[in-house]
Design a protein around this motif. Sequence first.
Motif, mmCIF file in Angstrom:
data_model
loop_
_atom_site.group_PDB
_atom_site.id
_atom_site.type_symbol
_atom_site.label_atom_id
_atom_site.label_comp_id
_atom_site.label_asym_id
_atom_site.label_seq_id
_atom_site.Cartn_x
_atom_site.Cartn_y
_atom_site.Cartn_z
ATOM 1 N N THR A 1 0.832 -1.193 0.000
ATOM 2 C CA THR A 1 0.000 0.000 0.000
ATOM 3 C C THR A 1 0.869 1.246 0.000
ATOM 4 O O THR A 1 2.023 1.215 0.435
ATOM 5 C CB THR A 1 -0.936 0.015 1.227
ATOM 6 N N SER A 2 0.314 2.337 -0.474
ATOM 7 C CA SER A 2 1.083 3.583 -0.568
ATOM 8 C C SER A 2 1.390 4.184 0.800
ATOM 9 O O SER A 2 2.283 5.017 0.922
ATOM 10 C CB SER A 2 0.308 4.604 -1.415
ATOM 11 N N VAL A 3 0.672 3.771 1.869
ATOM 12 C CA VAL A 3 0.890 4.361 3.192
ATOM 13 C C VAL A 3 1.763 3.491 4.086
ATOM 14 O O VAL A 3 2.065 3.863 5.224
ATOM 15 C CB VAL A 3 -0.455 4.663 3.898
ATOM 16 N N GLY A 4 2.167 2.318 3.615
ATOM 17 C CA GLY A 4 3.159 1.529 4.333
ATOM 18 C C GLY A 4 2.651 0.617 5.430
ATOM 19 O O GLY A 4 3.444 -0.076 6.075
ATOM 20 N N GLY A 5 1.344 0.611 5.681
ATOM 21 C CA GLY A 5 0.801 -0.247 6.731
ATOM 22 C C GLY A 5 -0.516 0.304 7.235
ATOM 23 O O GLY A 5 -1.039 1.292 6.705
ATOM 24 N N LEU A 6 -1.064 -0.336 8.249
ATOM 25 C CA LEU A 6 -2.286 0.155 8.877
ATOM 26 C C LEU A 6 -1.922 1.249 9.877
ATOM 27 O O LEU A 6 -1.086 1.041 10.758
ATOM 28 C CB LEU A 6 -3.006 -0.996 9.584
ATOM 29 N N LEU A 7 -2.547 2.412 9.707
ATOM 30 C CA LEU A 7 -2.227 3.563 10.555
ATOM 31 C C LEU A 7 -3.226 3.714 11.688
ATOM 32 O O LEU A 7 -4.435 3.528 11.499
ATOM 33 C CB LEU A 7 -2.211 4.839 9.714
ATOM 34 N N ASP A 8 -2.727 4.088 12.880
ATOM 35 C CA ASP A 8 -3.623 4.367 13.996
ATOM 36 C C ASP A 8 -4.142 5.798 13.894
ATOM 37 O O ASP A 8 -3.878 6.503 12.905
ATOM 38 C CB ASP A 8 -2.930 4.103 15.337
ATOM 39 N N GLU A 9 -4.859 6.244 14.914
ATOM 40 C CA GLU A 9 -5.465 7.574 14.875
ATOM 41 C C GLU A 9 -4.433 8.687 14.798
ATOM 42 O O GLU A 9 -4.715 9.785 14.332
ATOM 43 C CB GLU A 9 -6.358 7.761 16.120
ATOM 44 N N GLY A 10 -3.214 8.412 15.237
ATOM 45 C CA GLY A 10 -2.155 9.419 15.187
ATOM 46 C C GLY A 10 -1.321 9.353 13.926
ATOM 47 O O GLY A 10 -0.335 10.085 13.795
ATOM 48 N N GLY A 11 -1.697 8.465 12.997
ATOM 49 C CA GLY A 11 -0.959 8.338 11.755
ATOM 50 C C GLY A 11 0.284 7.470 11.856
ATOM 51 O O GLY A 11 1.124 7.477 10.965
ATOM 52 N N ASN A 12 0.392 6.708 12.944
ATOM 53 C CA ASN A 12 1.528 5.808 13.125
ATOM 54 C C ASN A 12 1.168 4.391 12.700
ATOM 55 O O ASN A 12 0.024 3.945 12.885
ATOM 56 C CB ASN A 12 1.962 5.807 14.601
ATOM 57 N N ILE A 13 2.124 3.674 12.146
ATOM 58 C CA ILE A 13 1.874 2.316 11.689
ATOM 59 C C ILE A 13 1.713 1.377 12.873
ATOM 60 O O ILE A 13 2.525 1.367 13.799
ATOM 61 C CB ILE A 13 3.020 1.817 10.779
ATOM 62 N N ILE A 14 0.648 0.599 12.856
ATOM 63 C CA ILE A 14 0.402 -0.425 13.871
ATOM 64 C C ILE A 14 1.210 -1.660 13.484
ATOM 65 O O ILE A 14 1.003 -2.251 12.427
ATOM 66 C CB ILE A 14 -1.096 -0.773 13.956
ATOM 67 N N GLY A 15 2.148 -2.057 14.325
ATOM 68 C CA GLY A 15 3.070 -3.130 13.969
ATOM 69 C C GLY A 15 2.450 -4.509 13.938
ATOM 70 O O GLY A 15 2.707 -5.296 13.022
ATOM 71 N N ASN A 16 1.614 -4.827 14.942
ATOM 72 C CA ASN A 16 1.046 -6.164 15.054
ATOM 73 C C ASN A 16 -0.440 -6.102 15.352
ATOM 74 O O ASN A 16 -0.889 -5.287 16.156
ATOM 75 C CB ASN A 16 1.745 -6.957 16.162
ATOM 76 N N VAL A 17 -1.191 -6.973 14.706
ATOM 77 C CA VAL A 17 -2.635 -7.073 14.920
ATOM 78 C C VAL A 17 -2.971 -8.536 15.173
ATOM 79 O O VAL A 17 -2.651 -9.405 14.360
ATOM 80 C CB VAL A 17 -3.420 -6.572 13.689
ATOM 81 N N SER A 18 -3.592 -8.815 16.317
ATOM 82 C CA SER A 18 -3.968 -10.194 16.636
ATOM 83 C C SER A 18 -5.429 -10.474 16.306
ATOM 84 O O SER A 18 -5.819 -11.616 16.098
ATOM 85 C CB SER A 18 -3.707 -10.494 18.119
ATOM 86 N N ASN A 19 -6.249 -9.407 16.256
ATOM 87 C CA ASN A 19 -7.667 -9.557 15.946
ATOM 88 C C ASN A 19 -8.055 -8.462 14.948
ATOM 89 O O ASN A 19 -8.131 -7.290 15.309
ATOM 90 C CB ASN A 19 -8.508 -9.444 17.218
ATOM 91 N N VAL A 20 -8.308 -8.846 13.702
ATOM 92 C CA VAL A 20 -8.593 -7.864 12.651
ATOM 93 C C VAL A 20 -9.846 -7.059 12.959
ATOM 94 O O VAL A 20 -9.934 -5.865 12.645
ATOM 95 C CB VAL A 20 -8.712 -8.564 11.278
ATOM 96 N N ASN A 21 -10.828 -7.683 13.598
ATOM 97 C CA ASN A 21 -12.079 -6.982 13.903
ATOM 98 C C ASN A 21 -11.848 -5.723 14.741
ATOM 99 O O ASN A 21 -12.616 -4.762 14.655
ATOM 100 C CB ASN A 21 -13.038 -7.912 14.656
ATOM 101 N N GLU A 22 -10.784 -5.730 15.543
ATOM 102 C CA GLU A 22 -10.548 -4.621 16.467
ATOM 103 C C GLU A 22 -9.918 -3.400 15.818
ATOM 104 O O GLU A 22 -9.806 -2.350 16.454
ATOM 105 C CB GLU A 22 -9.655 -5.108 17.621
ATOM 106 N N VAL A 23 -9.481 -3.522 14.545
ATOM 107 C CA VAL A 23 -8.760 -2.396 13.930
ATOM 108 C C VAL A 23 -9.536 -1.737 12.782
ATOM 109 O O VAL A 23 -9.036 -0.797 12.171
ATOM 110 C CB VAL A 23 -7.366 -2.844 13.430
ATOM 111 N N PHE A 24 -10.742 -2.193 12.506
ATOM 112 C CA PHE A 24 -11.542 -1.534 11.461
ATOM 113 C C PHE A 24 -11.840 -0.083 11.825
ATOM 114 O O PHE A 24 -12.074 0.744 10.949
ATOM 115 C CB PHE A 24 -12.861 -2.293 11.236
ATOM 116 N N LYS A 25 -11.811 0.233 13.111
ATOM 117 C CA LYS A 25 -12.096 1.604 13.555
ATOM 118 C C LYS A 25 -11.062 2.601 13.046
ATOM 119 O O LYS A 25 -11.314 3.808 13.023
ATOM 120 C CB LYS A 25 -12.153 1.662 15.078
ATOM 121 N N PHE A 26 -9.901 2.123 12.631
ATOM 122 C CA PHE A 26 -8.850 3.025 12.156
ATOM 123 C C PHE A 26 -8.943 3.302 10.655
ATOM 124 O O PHE A 26 -8.158 4.084 10.117
ATOM 125 C CB PHE A 26 -7.473 2.427 12.448
ATOM 126 N N VAL A 27 -9.904 2.672 9.986
ATOM 127 C CA VAL A 27 -9.975 2.786 8.529
ATOM 128 C C VAL A 27 -10.553 4.130 8.122
ATOM 129 O O VAL A 27 -11.587 4.569 8.634
ATOM 130 C CB VAL A 27 -10.840 1.655 7.932
#
Length: 343
Positions: free
Chosen positions: A165-191
């Motif tokens: 992806t052009s942004v390098g990973g999944l970003l949190d609310e502060g625009g930082n890349i989240i390194g590890n995700v154990s449950n995908v359902n919990e990170v849809f809020k950052f989309v």
Amino acid sequence: MSKPILVIKFGTASITLPSGEPDVTIISEVARQVSLLHPRYRIIIVSSGAVGAGKAYINDYKGTMTQRKAAASVGNPLLVGLYASYFAPNGIFIAQSLCERQHFANRNKFLQLKNTFEELWQNNIIPIVNENDVVSDRELKFSDNDELATLLAVGFGAETLMFCTSVGGLLDEGGNIIGNVSNVNEVFKFVRTDKSFLGLGGMASKLTFAKLATRMGIKVFIFGMKQQDELLKALEGKAGTEMSPEKSTLSARNRWLGSGGLVSGRLHVDEGASKALLKRKSLLAVGVIEVTGDFEAGEIIEIYAPDDEMIAVARARETSGAIKVNLKTLNFEVAHANDIVLL
């Protein structure tokens, strides 16, 4: 033991310039880094960018469906030619594979596709895959190449699926890349709801298909190509976002079935039917609340619990019409337990 399968998907925005033309700097880096992985994996590259590569050759291009098809027909050989030219110095040949959803909906066609890829791998050739935009219509096209890459990964039993992806990973609310995700359902809020400037997909798409892949026991990475050796570092867990797989003991057939193939309809079932499915029971019509879509016996359907969560996919034993007529009929089997895959 044969080498594990690695599927890497490159989106339009990650390998093209703002003009839409392929970014040769990025493609050369893709070839270099993938070549280093080649001895360890059976690799599939799913690459977008054909429409962007070809649209400059279409007069008065406005992005209509017909113009997109024409641009893809021009751009596909241009894009594959670039990959071939940059892989060649590393002694690696590539092959082009244009896929349609029917190749995944029919298991015999899917196995033919798999056998072809196995032959390519035995000859140390890397397949470059894209949707066959030239003939695909709006109803039968993949939602995007994220789906195509996931169908290949799940159906082929890949160990790892990577989304560039052009942004390098999944970003949190502060625009930082989240390194590890154990449950995908919990990170849809950052989309974010916006899409990249050229691509069809977005982070929501990647997370949706990452959820399916991790449920099928596949490790998923979301990464970028802007930093030195970022693809290689992502695979080592040192860049981008890593999503942990769940344990899966599904057979090859059920992995293919669980990928969804060409979904023709959906069923909503009641609480009793949901509990029965979780106990590996067949689905009976009396437990069906709602039938959506027109499908024939043998086609793939999604099954949803009362809370609207998709809990399974199945191969329908009856047509949608027959199921609607027999909703109150006792012992009318909608899908046999052997043809149901729990998600």
